[in-house]
Design a protein around this motif. Sequence first.
Motif, PDB file in Angstrom:
ATOM      1  N   TYR A   1       2.040  -4.802   6.677  1.00 43.84           N
ATOM      2  CA  TYR A   1       3.475  -4.713   7.346  1.00 43.84           C
ATOM      3  C   TYR A   1       3.033  -4.617   8.847  1.00 43.84           C
ATOM      4  O   TYR A   1       1.977  -4.145   9.421  1.00 43.84           O
ATOM      5  CB  TYR A   1       3.989  -3.419   6.889  1.00 43.84           C
ATOM      6  N   LYS A   2       4.144  -5.149   9.580  1.00 47.12           N
ATOM      7  CA  LYS A   2       4.136  -4.895  11.051  1.00 47.12           C
ATOM      8  C   LYS A   2       4.336  -3.636  11.463  1.00 47.12           C
ATOM      9  O   LYS A   2       4.009  -3.073  12.594  1.00 47.12           O
ATOM     10  CB  LYS A   2       5.218  -5.775  11.435  1.00 47.12           C
ATOM     11  N   LYS A   3       5.482  -2.954  10.894  1.00 45.99           N
ATOM     12  CA  LYS A   3       5.698  -1.530  11.100  1.00 45.99           C
ATOM     13  C   LYS A   3       4.625  -0.558  10.433  1.00 45.99           C
ATOM     14  O   LYS A   3       4.119  -0.709   9.439  1.00 45.99           O
ATOM     15  CB  LYS A   3       7.138  -1.174  10.501  1.00 45.99           C
ATOM     16  N   GLN A   4       4.136   0.359  11.153  1.00 45.18           N
ATOM     17  CA  GLN A   4       3.382   1.357  10.783  1.00 45.18           C
ATOM     18  C   GLN A   4       3.676   2.337   9.601  1.00 45.18           C
ATOM     19  O   GLN A   4       4.924   2.669   9.440  1.00 45.18           O
ATOM     20  CB  GLN A   4       3.087   2.450  12.046  1.00 45.18           C
ATOM     21  N   LEU A   5       3.056   2.391   8.616  1.00 43.99           N
ATOM     22  CA  LEU A   5       3.250   3.046   7.345  1.00 43.99           C
ATOM     23  C   LEU A   5       2.948   4.249   7.506  1.00 43.99           C
ATOM     24  O   LEU A   5       2.056   4.930   8.180  1.00 43.99           O
ATOM     25  CB  LEU A   5       2.602   2.406   6.009  1.00 43.99           C
ATOM     26  N   LYS A   6       3.915   5.245   6.821  1.00 40.00           N
ATOM     27  CA  LYS A   6       3.640   6.652   6.588  1.00 40.00           C
ATOM     28  C   LYS A   6       2.435   6.931   5.587  1.00 40.00           C
ATOM     29  O   LYS A   6       1.895   7.959   5.768  1.00 40.00           O
ATOM     30  CB  LYS A   6       4.705   7.347   6.098  1.00 40.00           C
ATOM     31  N   SER A   7       2.384   6.118   4.674  1.00 40.54           N
ATOM     32  CA  SER A   7       1.282   6.529   3.615  1.00 40.54           C
ATOM     33  C   SER A   7       0.766   5.039   2.959  1.00 40.54           C
ATOM     34  O   SER A   7       1.105   3.987   3.449  1.00 40.54           O
ATOM     35  CB  SER A   7       1.860   7.137   2.404  1.00 40.54           C
ATOM     36  N   PRO A   8      -0.421   4.945   2.231  1.00 39.32           N
ATOM     37  CA  PRO A   8      -1.012   3.671   2.046  1.00 39.32           C
ATOM     38  C   PRO A   8      -0.283   2.752   1.119  1.00 39.32           C
ATOM     39  O   PRO A   8       0.630   3.372   0.533  1.00 39.32           O
ATOM     40  CB  PRO A   8      -2.295   4.235   1.304  1.00 39.32           C
ATOM     41  N   ILE A   9      -0.315   1.444   1.103  1.00 40.60           N
ATOM     42  CA  ILE A   9       0.529   0.611   0.348  1.00 40.60           C
ATOM     43  C   ILE A   9       0.011   0.783  -0.920  1.00 40.60           C
ATOM     44  O   ILE A   9      -0.966   1.212  -1.303  1.00 40.60           O
ATOM     45  CB  ILE A   9      -0.067  -0.704   0.708  1.00 40.60           C
ATOM     46  N   GLU A  10       1.096   0.663  -1.830  1.00 38.15           N
ATOM     47  CA  GLU A  10       0.948   0.972  -3.091  1.00 38.15           C
ATOM     48  C   GLU A  10       1.335  -0.578  -3.922  1.00 38.15           C
ATOM     49  O   GLU A  10       2.272  -0.970  -3.712  1.00 38.15           O
ATOM     50  CB  GLU A  10       1.633   2.088  -3.762  1.00 38.15           C
ATOM     51  N   VAL A  11       0.319  -1.043  -4.533  1.00 35.19           N
ATOM     52  CA  VAL A  11       0.477  -2.553  -5.490  1.00 35.19           C
ATOM     53  C   VAL A  11       0.333  -2.025  -6.812  1.00 35.19           C
ATOM     54  O   VAL A  11      -0.707  -1.233  -7.472  1.00 35.19           O
ATOM     55  CB  VAL A  11      -0.568  -3.529  -4.754  1.00 35.19           C
ATOM     56  N   SER A  12       1.315  -2.601  -7.506  1.00 34.52           N
ATOM     57  CA  SER A  12       1.409  -2.694  -9.230  1.00 34.52           C
ATOM     58  C   SER A  12       1.387  -4.238  -9.596  1.00 34.52           C
ATOM     59  O   SER A  12       1.878  -5.001  -9.093  1.00 34.52           O
ATOM     60  CB  SER A  12       2.525  -1.855  -9.633  1.00 34.52           C
ATOM     61  N   ILE A  13       0.844  -4.141 -10.873  1.00 38.25           N
ATOM     62  CA  ILE A  13       0.780  -5.387 -11.443  1.00 38.25           C
ATOM     63  C   ILE A  13       1.680  -5.296 -12.785  1.00 38.25           C
ATOM     64  O   ILE A  13       1.571  -4.315 -13.380  1.00 38.25           O
ATOM     65  CB  ILE A  13      -0.708  -5.988 -11.909  1.00 38.25           C
ATOM     66  N   TRP A  14       2.608  -6.410 -13.146  1.00 37.61           N
ATOM     67  CA  TRP A  14       3.430  -6.143 -14.087  1.00 37.61           C
ATOM     68  C   TRP A  14       3.044  -7.068 -15.437  1.00 37.61           C
ATOM     69  O   TRP A  14       2.779  -8.335 -15.237  1.00 37.61           O
ATOM     70  CB  TRP A  14       4.797  -6.417 -13.394  1.00 37.61           C
ATOM     71  N   ASP A  15       3.249  -6.775 -16.442  1.00 38.69           N
ATOM     72  CA  ASP A  15       2.984  -7.641 -17.415  1.00 38.69           C
ATOM     73  C   ASP A  15       4.328  -8.217 -18.294  1.00 38.69           C
ATOM     74  O   ASP A  15       5.262  -7.906 -17.873  1.00 38.69           O
ATOM     75  CB  ASP A  15       1.940  -7.096 -18.529  1.00 38.69           C
ATOM     76  N   GLU A  16       4.021  -8.911 -19.233  1.00 38.44           N
ATOM     77  CA  GLU A  16       5.162  -9.453 -19.976  1.00 38.44           C
ATOM     78  C   GLU A  16       6.037  -8.679 -20.578  1.00 38.44           C
ATOM     79  O   GLU A  16       7.387  -8.881 -20.928  1.00 38.44           O
ATOM     80  CB  GLU A  16       4.843 -10.650 -20.942  1.00 38.44           C
ATOM     81  N   LYS A  17       5.765  -7.244 -20.855  1.00 42.12           N
ATOM     82  CA  LYS A  17       6.421  -6.383 -21.696  1.00 42.12           C
ATOM     83  C   LYS A  17       7.057  -5.387 -20.341  1.00 42.12           C
ATOM     84  O   LYS A  17       7.827  -4.361 -20.826  1.00 42.12           O
ATOM     85  CB  LYS A  17       5.570  -5.208 -22.346  1.00 42.12           C
ATOM     86  N   SER A  18       7.144  -5.806 -19.083  1.00 39.92           N
ATOM     87  CA  SER A  18       7.656  -5.092 -17.954  1.00 39.92           C
ATOM     88  C   SER A  18       7.062  -3.823 -17.870  1.00 39.92           C
ATOM     89  O   SER A  18       7.856  -2.758 -17.422  1.00 39.92           O
ATOM     90  CB  SER A  18       9.107  -4.966 -18.140  1.00 39.92           C
ATOM     91  N   GLU A  19       5.726  -3.522 -18.165  1.00 40.79           N
ATOM     92  CA  GLU A  19       5.181  -2.453 -17.803  1.00 40.79           C
ATOM     93  C   GLU A  19       4.198  -2.759 -16.746  1.00 40.79           C
ATOM     94  O   GLU A  19       3.607  -3.779 -16.487  1.00 40.79           O
ATOM     95  CB  GLU A  19       4.176  -2.117 -19.281  1.00 40.79           C
ATOM     96  N   SER A  20       3.848  -1.794 -15.972  1.00 37.36           N
ATOM     97  CA  SER A  20       3.102  -1.935 -14.515  1.00 37.36           C
ATOM     98  C   SER A  20       1.729  -0.907 -14.675  1.00 37.36           C
ATOM     99  O   SER A  20       1.847   0.167 -15.410  1.00 37.36           O
ATOM    100  CB  SER A  20       3.802  -1.402 -13.391  1.00 37.36           C
ATOM    101  N   LYS A  21       0.915  -1.562 -13.936  1.00 34.96           N
ATOM    102  CA  LYS A  21      -0.455  -0.803 -13.632  1.00 34.96           C
ATOM    103  C   LYS A  21      -0.853  -0.846 -12.329  1.00 34.96           C
ATOM    104  O   LYS A  21      -0.414  -2.076 -11.486  1.00 34.96           O
ATOM    105  CB  LYS A  21      -1.452  -1.342 -14.533  1.00 34.96           C
ATOM    106  N   THR A  22      -1.308   0.438 -11.585  1.00 33.57           N
ATOM    107  CA  THR A  22      -1.598   0.442 -10.406  1.00 33.57           C
ATOM    108  C   THR A  22      -2.784  -0.653  -9.923  1.00 33.57           C
ATOM    109  O   THR A  22      -3.918  -0.488 -10.882  1.00 33.57           O
ATOM    110  CB  THR A  22      -1.935   1.828  -9.841  1.00 33.57           C
TER     111      THR A  22
END
Length: 144
Positions: free
Chosen positions: A83-104
Motif C-alpha cells: 500500500y502507498k499509505k502506511q499501515l497500522k498493522s501487517p497486511i492480512e491475506v486470505s484465500i477463498w474456496d468454492e464453499k466460500s470459506e477462507s484460510k489465512t
Amino acid sequence: MDKFVAVLVVIVLAIVILFINDEPPKPQVVANGKTISTLQSTYCWKKILNNECVDMILPTDQIAKKKVKPTIVASNSAIQIQYKKQLKSPIEVSIWDEKSESKTVEMHDGIFKAPKQKGRYIYSVAGHWAKGSSTAIFMIEVRD
C-alpha cells in the motif's frame, strides 16, 4: 474587488475540501511484473464529514457478480502486495474456496507464493489504518 475574489476563493476551497471523497487505500498487487487488478470489498473509513462502513457480499460472490477475469500466473509465483499509505498493522491475506470459506495465507515481507496446483484462486487483502480498515479482493489463475 480583490477582497471579494479572495473571499470567493476561500469559500470555494472550503467547499472543495469538505467534499473531497477520501477513500480507503487500494493495494498494489504484482506477480511476475504483472499488475493484478483488485476490487474494493468491505470497509469502514473515517471521512471528512462522516464515517462510512460498507459491507460487501462474499468475495466469491463478488467476483462472480462482477464477472472478473483472473490474472494468469505461473505456479508458485511470488505475489507482492503493498500500500502507498502506511499501515497500522501487517497486511492480512486470505484465500477463498468454492464453499466460500477462507484460510489465512502466510506472508513474508509483503510477499506470498501462488499455489503449485493449476486452478483459479480468489484472495482477500485486509489493511488497517488510523482512519479505518479496508478489504480488497482479486483472482488469479495458476497455469504452468
